[in-house]
Design an enzyme around this catalytic site. Structure first.
Site, PDB file in Angstrom:
ATOM      1  N   LYS A  11      50.278  18.600  94.750  1.00 41.67           N
ATOM      2  CA  LYS A  11      49.067  18.869  93.961  1.00 41.67           C
ATOM      3  C   LYS A  11      48.354  17.583  93.535  1.00 41.67           C
ATOM      4  CE  LYS A  11      50.984  21.184  90.615  1.00 41.67           C
ATOM      5  NZ  LYS A  11      52.399  21.139  91.048  1.00 41.67           N
ATOM      6  N   ARG A  86      49.677  26.611  83.126  1.00 40.99           N
ATOM      7  CA  ARG A  86      51.014  26.877  83.666  1.00 40.99           C
ATOM      8  C   ARG A  86      51.656  28.078  82.991  1.00 40.99           C
ATOM      9  NH1 ARG A  86      52.125  20.950  85.291  1.00 40.99           N
ATOM     10  NH2 ARG A  86      54.112  20.992  86.329  1.00 40.99           N
ATOM     11  N   ARG A 125      60.549  10.946  96.023  1.00 51.19           N
ATOM     12  CA  ARG A 125      59.692  10.324  95.005  1.00 51.19           C
ATOM     13  C   ARG A 125      60.553   9.683  93.912  1.00 51.19           C
ATOM     14  NH1 ARG A 125      55.484  14.023  91.836  1.00 51.19           N
ATOM     15  NH2 ARG A 125      57.341  14.719  90.739  1.00 51.19           N
ATOM     16  N   ARG A 131      60.860   8.477  88.499  1.00 49.18           N
ATOM     17  CA  ARG A 131      60.428   9.363  87.416  1.00 49.18           C
ATOM     18  C   ARG A 131      61.632  10.015  86.747  1.00 49.18           C
ATOM     19  NH1 ARG A 131      55.318  13.283  88.574  1.00 49.18           N
ATOM     20  NH2 ARG A 131      56.611  14.706  87.368  1.00 49.18           N
ATOM     21  N   ARG A 142      62.954  22.507  86.957  1.00 51.52           N
ATOM     22  CA  ARG A 142      61.482  22.583  86.995  1.00 51.52           C
ATOM     23  C   ARG A 142      61.017  23.673  87.959  1.00 51.52           C
ATOM     24  NH1 ARG A 142      60.057  16.922  88.724  1.00 51.52           N
ATOM     25  NH2 ARG A 142      57.892  17.562  88.593  1.00 51.52           N
TER      26      ARG A 142
HETATM   27  P1  AMP Z   1      53.545  17.469  86.521  1.00 54.17           P
HETATM   28  O1  AMP Z   1      53.244  16.030  86.734  1.00 54.17           O
HETATM   29  O2  AMP Z   1      52.323  18.340  86.591  1.00 54.17           O
HETATM   30  O3  AMP Z   1      54.666  17.962  87.391  1.00 54.17           O
HETATM   31  O4  AMP Z   1      54.063  17.619  85.008  1.00 54.17           O
HETATM   32  C1  AMP Z   1      55.205  16.921  84.567  1.00 54.17           C
HETATM   33  C2  AMP Z   1      55.738  17.559  83.289  1.00 54.17           C
HETATM   34  O5  AMP Z   1      54.735  17.512  82.264  1.00 54.17           O
HETATM   35  C3  AMP Z   1      56.116  19.025  83.392  1.00 54.17           C
HETATM   36  O6  AMP Z   1      57.420  19.197  83.915  1.00 54.17           O
HETATM   37  C4  AMP Z   1      56.025  19.442  81.933  1.00 54.17           C
HETATM   38  O7  AMP Z   1      57.122  18.959  81.168  1.00 54.17           O
HETATM   39  C5  AMP Z   1      54.796  18.683  81.471  1.00 54.17           C
HETATM   40  N1  AMP Z   1      53.560  19.471  81.725  1.00 54.17           N
HETATM   41  C6  AMP Z   1      52.529  19.123  82.553  1.00 54.17           C
HETATM   42  N2  AMP Z   1      51.573  20.059  82.526  1.00 54.17           N
HETATM   43  C7  AMP Z   1      51.990  21.026  81.667  1.00 54.17           C
HETATM   44  C8  AMP Z   1      51.447  22.261  81.238  1.00 54.17           C
HETATM   45  N3  AMP Z   1      50.267  22.714  81.692  1.00 54.17           N
HETATM   46  N4  AMP Z   1      52.155  22.981  80.331  1.00 54.17           N
HETATM   47  C9  AMP Z   1      53.342  22.549  79.855  1.00 54.17           C
HETATM   48  N5  AMP Z   1      53.923  21.403  80.245  1.00 54.17           N
HETATM   49  C10 AMP Z   1      53.256  20.634  81.146  1.00 54.17           C
END
Ligand code: AMP
Length: 206
Positions: A11, A86, A125, A131, A142
């Site tokens: 994404k 989400r 990654r 990360r 996740r």
């Molecule tokens: P991502 O980079 O989009 O995979 O997001 C990394 C982490 O940030 C996720 O595993 C959540 O802990 C937090 N996060 C990102 N976007 C959201 C969201 N819309 N709602 C809740 N937690 C989020």
């Protein structure tokens, strides 16, 4: 526009490409949270434990961040949300925000990817970027949280006729091409000159 898909579907990479192509900001809640954690801000301190555990940050915090971000001048002509909404509560909040602005979504791009493939990408990654939420256990958590909380949103947006589905497997350019094609079929076109031509690595995922 929204980008939805499991962790590791690509994404983030595609959001950057589409942001360039459509000349709208790509807003990634994950990036905003990571920036705040890195800089030890108050928000960063509030969200770090959730992120490290692969859990979602509470809706109240996440919604407030997005509401603020979408009020910035660069988002007035459109935006692309990567990783938000989400949860169903976030869908409702986004509905409220858009309605208050007298605007609406043009499309929800669903990037689908095989579970084994996304786990392999995320582990790669992890080795490259280190990360904190890319360890094998956290990755599995996740993915489970995505299935439980976020996958149901696909039905909500499908019933509104907004979802276009794209296979996330393959080279970055190929996937971008597929997305632009399905969006064009919905009348969402970009000038030919704006189509990104940079080459990329299919394994860079987010
Ligand atoms: P991502 O980079 O989009 O995979 O997001 C990394 C982490 O940030 C996720 O595993 C959540 O802990 C937090 N996060 C990102 N976007 C959201 C969201 N819309 N709602 C809740 N937690 C989020």
């Amino acid at each position: 526009m929204l980008l939805i898909g499991p962790p590791g579907a690509g994404k983030g990479t595609q959001a950057e490409r589409l942001s360039e192509a459509f000349d709208v900001p790509a807003v990634s809640t994950g990036d905003i949270f990571r920036f705040n954690v890195k800089n030890d801000t108050e928000l960063g301190l509030q969200v770090k434990a959730f992120m490290d555990a692969g859990a979602y940050v509470p809706d109240s915090l996440t919604n407030a961040i997005v509401s603020d971000r979408l009020k910035k001048p660069d988002a007035t002509e459109g935006f692309l949300l990567d990783g938000y909404p989400r949860t169903q509560e976030q869908v409702l909040e986004l509905d409220r925000l858009l309605e208050a602005d007298g605007t609406a979504l043009d499309a929800v791009v669903l990037i689908v990817a095989d579970t084994e493939e996304v786990v392999a990408r995320l582990l790669k990654r992890a080795a490259e970027q280190g990360r904190a939420d890319d360890t094998a256990d956290v990755i599995r958590h996740r993915l489970a949280v995505y299935e439980e909380q976020t996958a149901p949103l696909i039905d909500i947006y499908s019933s509104r006729g907004l979802v276009v589905t794209v296979d996330g497997l393959g080279a970055v350019d190929e996937v971008t091409g597929r997305i632009l094609e399905v969006l064009a079929a919905r009348g969402l076109t970009v000038p030919v000159a704006a189509v990104p031509v940079t080459s990329g690595d299919a394994a860079s995922a987010s």
